[in-house]
Design a protein around this motif. Sequence first.
Motif, PDB file in Angstrom:
ATOM      1  N   VAL A  62      -6.364  -1.415  32.536  1.00 25.65           N
ATOM      2  CA  VAL A  62      -5.408  -1.818  33.579  1.00 25.65           C
ATOM      3  C   VAL A  62      -4.524  -0.638  33.973  1.00 25.65           C
ATOM      4  N   GLY A  63      -3.949   0.053  32.979  1.00 19.39           N
ATOM      5  CA  GLY A  63      -3.040   1.154  33.269  1.00 19.39           C
ATOM      6  C   GLY A  63      -3.711   2.294  34.006  1.00 19.39           C
ATOM      7  N   MET A  64      -4.905   2.673  33.544  1.00 19.79           N
ATOM      8  CA  MET A  64      -5.593   3.789  34.191  1.00 19.79           C
ATOM      9  C   MET A  64      -6.101   3.413  35.574  1.00 19.79           C
ATOM     10  N   MET A  65      -6.499   2.157  35.759  1.00 20.79           N
ATOM     11  CA  MET A  65      -6.952   1.746  37.082  1.00 20.79           C
ATOM     12  C   MET A  65      -5.793   1.751  38.071  1.00 20.79           C
ATOM     13  N   LEU A  66      -4.631   1.312  37.631  1.00 23.97           N
ATOM     14  CA  LEU A  66      -3.463   1.343  38.499  1.00 23.97           C
ATOM     15  C   LEU A  66      -3.062   2.778  38.842  1.00 23.97           C
ATOM     16  N   ALA A  67      -3.287   3.682  37.898  1.00 28.23           N
ATOM     17  CA  ALA A  67      -2.917   5.078  38.122  1.00 28.23           C
ATOM     18  C   ALA A  67      -4.009   5.867  38.837  1.00 28.23           C
ATOM     19  N   PRO A  69      -5.403   5.884  41.914  1.00 30.22           N
ATOM     20  CA  PRO A  69      -5.189   6.508  43.222  1.00 30.22           C
ATOM     21  C   PRO A  69      -4.478   7.851  43.127  1.00 30.22           C
ATOM     22  N   VAL A  70      -3.523   7.952  42.213  1.00 29.84           N
ATOM     23  CA  VAL A  70      -2.834   9.233  42.012  1.00 29.84           C
ATOM     24  C   VAL A  70      -3.735  10.204  41.263  1.00 29.84           C
ATOM     25  N   ALA A  71      -4.411   9.718  40.211  1.00 25.24           N
ATOM     26  CA  ALA A  71      -5.266  10.595  39.408  1.00 25.24           C
ATOM     27  C   ALA A  71      -6.387  11.197  40.237  1.00 25.24           C
ATOM     28  N   LEU A  72      -6.997  10.394  41.104  1.00 21.80           N
ATOM     29  CA  LEU A  72      -8.088  10.902  41.939  1.00 21.80           C
ATOM     30  C   LEU A  72      -7.609  11.995  42.883  1.00 21.80           C
ATOM     31  N   ARG A  73      -6.406  11.854  43.382  1.00 24.80           N
ATOM     32  CA  ARG A  73      -5.864  12.870  44.286  1.00 24.80           C
ATOM     33  C   ARG A  73      -5.485  14.147  43.537  1.00 24.80           C
ATOM     34  N   LEU A  74      -5.218  14.027  42.240  1.00 22.43           N
ATOM     35  CA  LEU A  74      -4.898  15.208  41.444  1.00 22.43           C
ATOM     36  C   LEU A  74      -6.137  16.037  41.120  1.00 22.43           C
ATOM     37  N   VAL A  75      -7.287  15.384  40.979  1.00 19.24           N
ATOM     38  CA  VAL A  75      -8.502  16.101  40.568  1.00 19.24           C
ATOM     39  C   VAL A  75      -9.429  16.408  41.741  1.00 19.24           C
ATOM     40  N   ALA A  76      -9.133  15.889  42.934  1.00 22.25           N
ATOM     41  CA  ALA A  76     -10.032  16.104  44.075  1.00 22.25           C
ATOM     42  C   ALA A  76      -9.242  16.519  45.308  1.00 22.25           C
ATOM     43  N   THR A  77      -9.845  17.347  46.119  1.00 18.75           N
ATOM     44  CA  THR A  77      -9.234  17.745  47.389  1.00 18.75           C
ATOM     45  C   THR A  77      -9.478  16.642  48.425  1.00 18.75           C
ATOM     46  N   PRO A  78      -8.712  16.632  49.514  1.00 22.30           N
ATOM     47  CA  PRO A  78      -8.923  15.616  50.553  1.00 22.30           C
ATOM     48  C   PRO A  78     -10.341  15.599  51.108  1.00 22.30           C
ATOM     49  N   ALA A  79     -11.062  16.716  51.015  1.00 18.98           N
ATOM     50  CA  ALA A  79     -12.420  16.771  51.546  1.00 18.98           C
ATOM     51  C   ALA A  79     -13.357  15.801  50.828  1.00 18.98           C
ATOM     52  N   PHE A  80     -13.009  15.425  49.591  1.00 23.18           N
ATOM     53  CA  PHE A  80     -13.835  14.487  48.830  1.00 23.18           C
ATOM     54  C   PHE A  80     -13.449  13.029  49.101  1.00 23.18           C
ATOM     55  N   HIS A  81     -12.445  12.803  49.944  1.00 23.68           N
ATOM     56  CA  HIS A  81     -11.991  11.449  50.298  1.00 23.68           C
ATOM     57  C   HIS A  81     -11.727  10.601  49.044  1.00 23.68           C
ATOM     58  N   PRO A  82     -10.777  11.042  48.204  1.00 29.45           N
ATOM     59  CA  PRO A  82     -10.524  10.313  46.950  1.00 29.45           C
ATOM     60  C   PRO A  82     -10.075   8.874  47.158  1.00 29.45           C
ATOM     61  N   GLU A  83      -9.537   8.573  48.330  1.00 29.69           N
ATOM     62  CA  GLU A  83      -9.088   7.198  48.588  1.00 29.69           C
ATOM     63  C   GLU A  83     -10.256   6.221  48.644  1.00 29.69           C
ATOM     64  N   LEU A 200       2.793   2.463  48.051  1.00 23.56           N
ATOM     65  CA  LEU A 200       2.048   1.555  47.184  1.00 23.56           C
ATOM     66  C   LEU A 200       1.384   2.292  46.022  1.00 23.56           C
ATOM     67  N   ASN A 201       0.936   3.494  46.261  1.00 19.45           N
ATOM     68  CA  ASN A 201       0.352   4.269  45.171  1.00 19.45           C
ATOM     69  C   ASN A 201       1.389   4.621  44.112  1.00 19.45           C
ATOM     70  N   ALA A 202       2.617   4.900  44.570  1.00 25.92           N
ATOM     71  CA  ALA A 202       3.702   5.169  43.621  1.00 25.92           C
ATOM     72  C   ALA A 202       4.025   3.921  42.815  1.00 25.92           C
ATOM     73  N   VAL A 203       4.014   2.757  43.483  1.00 26.06           N
ATOM     74  CA  VAL A 203       4.260   1.497  42.775  1.00 26.06           C
ATOM     75  C   VAL A 203       3.147   1.233  41.766  1.00 26.06           C
ATOM     76  N   ARG A 204       1.895   1.439  42.187  1.00 30.05           N
ATOM     77  CA  ARG A 204       0.770   1.287  41.274  1.00 30.05           C
ATOM     78  C   ARG A 204       0.946   2.170  40.027  1.00 30.05           C
ATOM     79  N   PHE A 205       1.288   3.429  40.277  1.00 25.97           N
ATOM     80  CA  PHE A 205       1.433   4.371  39.167  1.00 25.97           C
ATOM     81  C   PHE A 205       2.534   3.925  38.214  1.00 25.97           C
ATOM     82  N   GLY A 206       3.635   3.438  38.772  1.00 25.27           N
ATOM     83  CA  GLY A 206       4.722   2.950  37.927  1.00 25.27           C
ATOM     84  C   GLY A 206       4.298   1.755  37.094  1.00 25.27           C
ATOM     85  N   LEU A 207       3.554   0.823  37.697  1.00 24.23           N
ATOM     86  CA  LEU A 207       3.055  -0.324  36.947  1.00 24.23           C
ATOM     87  C   LEU A 207       2.069   0.114  35.861  1.00 24.23           C
TER      88      LEU A 207
END
Length: 224
Positions: A62-67, A69-83, A200-207
Amino acid sequence: LGQGEVGRYQIAYTVGNAVLLLVSYIGTAWTPSLATAPAAERRAITTRSRDELLLVLSPVVVGMMLASPVALRLVATPAFHPETLLTVTLLVMLSAFPVAVAGATSRLLFTLRRTRPMALVTLTAAIVNVVLNVALVPSYGIEGSAAATLASFSLQALLLALVLRSSGRLPRPSWNTVTVVTGSTAIACLSVLPAQTTTLNAVRFGLGLLCLPWLLVRLRSARR
């Protein structure tokens, strides 16, 4: 699908695979203790350790899934469309549950010296994984490959349970364990649905961070 899709899949798999690594490392650490336990106690130890690991995995998933969206953006550039990689990450993370069940069964089979059927089951699951990839990827892309991963790990857990049945099956997980795992899976799945805005991604990360106390409680219980 091309090198770009292979790269995108690897990024999502890397984030989701952190949970699978947790299961593998814990299982490896428990094997010597199980092997040295009295034979009459091994089945009970295996059952309890399986249930405790499933309960530990619940806040992690649960915790890692909520985090994610942020984690994917940390390990991938926008060219990989992490969203667009959340579904793949989710399917890989959910594979941790059947891996935990299969790992517990494998440890007991190992102490019973039933390694040959274990190898055959692993080979069968690997072949099924390849076949499912061939069947699903052309239509469903990298999500199909992640689904193949989840299906093959689930098949491995089922086949190992059938192998163990000839020596006496393990008791089913407790209702509490089933309820917690089911609820955690539902929350992880629902976390994919909201839009991925910055707020919403910040809220997800906080949860996701709020799952840490839950994890600490489960770890204390598992150590006992």
